[in-house]
Design an enzyme around this catalytic site. Sequence first.
Site, PDB file in Angstrom:
ATOM      1  N   THR A 182      -9.369   5.050  -2.215  1.00 55.12           N
ATOM      2  CA  THR A 182      -8.740   4.323  -1.112  1.00 55.12           C
ATOM      3  C   THR A 182      -7.945   3.104  -1.569  1.00 55.12           C
ATOM      4  OG1 THR A 182     -10.677   2.913  -0.774  1.00 55.12           O
ATOM      5  CG2 THR A 182     -10.605   4.998   0.448  1.00 55.12           C
ATOM      6  N   LYS A 183      -7.993   2.775  -2.849  1.00 49.79           N
ATOM      7  CA  LYS A 183      -7.447   1.509  -3.331  1.00 49.79           C
ATOM      8  C   LYS A 183      -5.912   1.534  -3.410  1.00 49.79           C
ATOM      9  CE  LYS A 183     -11.256  -0.863  -3.886  1.00 49.79           C
ATOM     10  NZ  LYS A 183     -12.293   0.072  -3.424  1.00 49.79           N
ATOM     11  N   PRO A 184      -5.276   0.351  -3.621  1.00 48.57           N
ATOM     12  CA  PRO A 184      -3.804   0.278  -3.657  1.00 48.57           C
ATOM     13  C   PRO A 184      -3.150   1.278  -4.601  1.00 48.57           C
ATOM     14  CG  PRO A 184      -4.696  -1.924  -3.475  1.00 48.57           C
ATOM     15  CD  PRO A 184      -5.872  -1.011  -3.649  1.00 48.57           C
TER      16      PRO A 184
END
Length: 382
Positions: A182-184
Amino acid sequence: MSDYIPFAAPCFDTAEEEAVLRVVRSGWVSTGAEAQSFEEEFAAYIGVAHAVALTSCTAALHVALKAYGIGPGDEVIVPTMTFVATATSVVHAGAAPVLADVGPEHLTFDPDQVKSLITERTKAVVPVHLFGRMAAMEPLRELCDSHGLTLLEDAAHTLPARDGDAVAGRAGDASAFSFFATKPITTAEGGMLCTDDARVADEARRWSLHGLSRGAVNRYRPGHSAAYDVDRPGHKYNMSDLAAALGRAQLAKAGRLHARRTAIAEVYLRELAGLDRLELPAADTATNRSSWYLFPVRVHGHRRDAFRQRLHALGVGTSVHFEPLHRFTWLRDHVVRTGQGFPVADAAADTLVSLPVFPAMDDAAVSRVVAAVRRAHDEAGR
């Protein structure tokens, strides 16, 4: 987008497919040249001298603490408003986490609270740049320098972010990034330790690969010696070339991914303004910019969980970030000090809802989220 808008989803295209196929076809999929290139490119992106590719941000925090010699008998101050790994990495290093409350605006470290918790056993402070917004690093830097403490950034949420002259990932002595799904940017699972200290980077590499003096890529290639030494009981935290290939493809488009997150956040800030039971996060300014990894809203005047369920029924996924650490059984029983309270974190925790803000959302999906939030808000007020 499907009929249901999830809380988060990765943003992949042919670049990631080609990167993974390139590694698969190379015949070398474990840690090798691809991971080394990812480290070099990520270090350049952050603006540090060294980056060490690992299996998670948790691993990065763990080996960083080990590299700084932090262990049994030592204390490390961490915020209660964070994911549990910030504290458990301290435990895995053999040290004791000390929980601090947070400030009311961004729910990041309150420097005065941190100062009040420093003892002769304190060896490090770990600020968490929460939701994508940086903690106040200038007072924390001054505090750590005055007490001879290591300042280790938990930058899992902040690629990229800045606050004045401070840039996430290079404002502390070392920093840890996450590449969870889910991270950048994502490698599916993964993390990176960043530092300007060559000794710390070398120590981290040793701790991350069984304490070996040489990795497999330097032993199995033609003409390379198979000999190696083991000088410590290390861990197994090295990143594979497959994961690194994903990371390189994602890093190449990090600017575009961040720009899309920012654009979505700006729509939410504009279109959801004025809803009296919904408190929105602070907007970017010329000097303080978020990665917009998350878009957290605080739901007042009605039950947060009912609000989330209504959004779910309307086809919008959400999440909660975070349940404060002092509420979890193990930390409550083993970490929280007698009489210690966390009023700011407690006041915020039961109101927080994270809305979808991932780059793969198209404009229609963003508009659907806005409409669903407005409807859930209005129905809850009846």
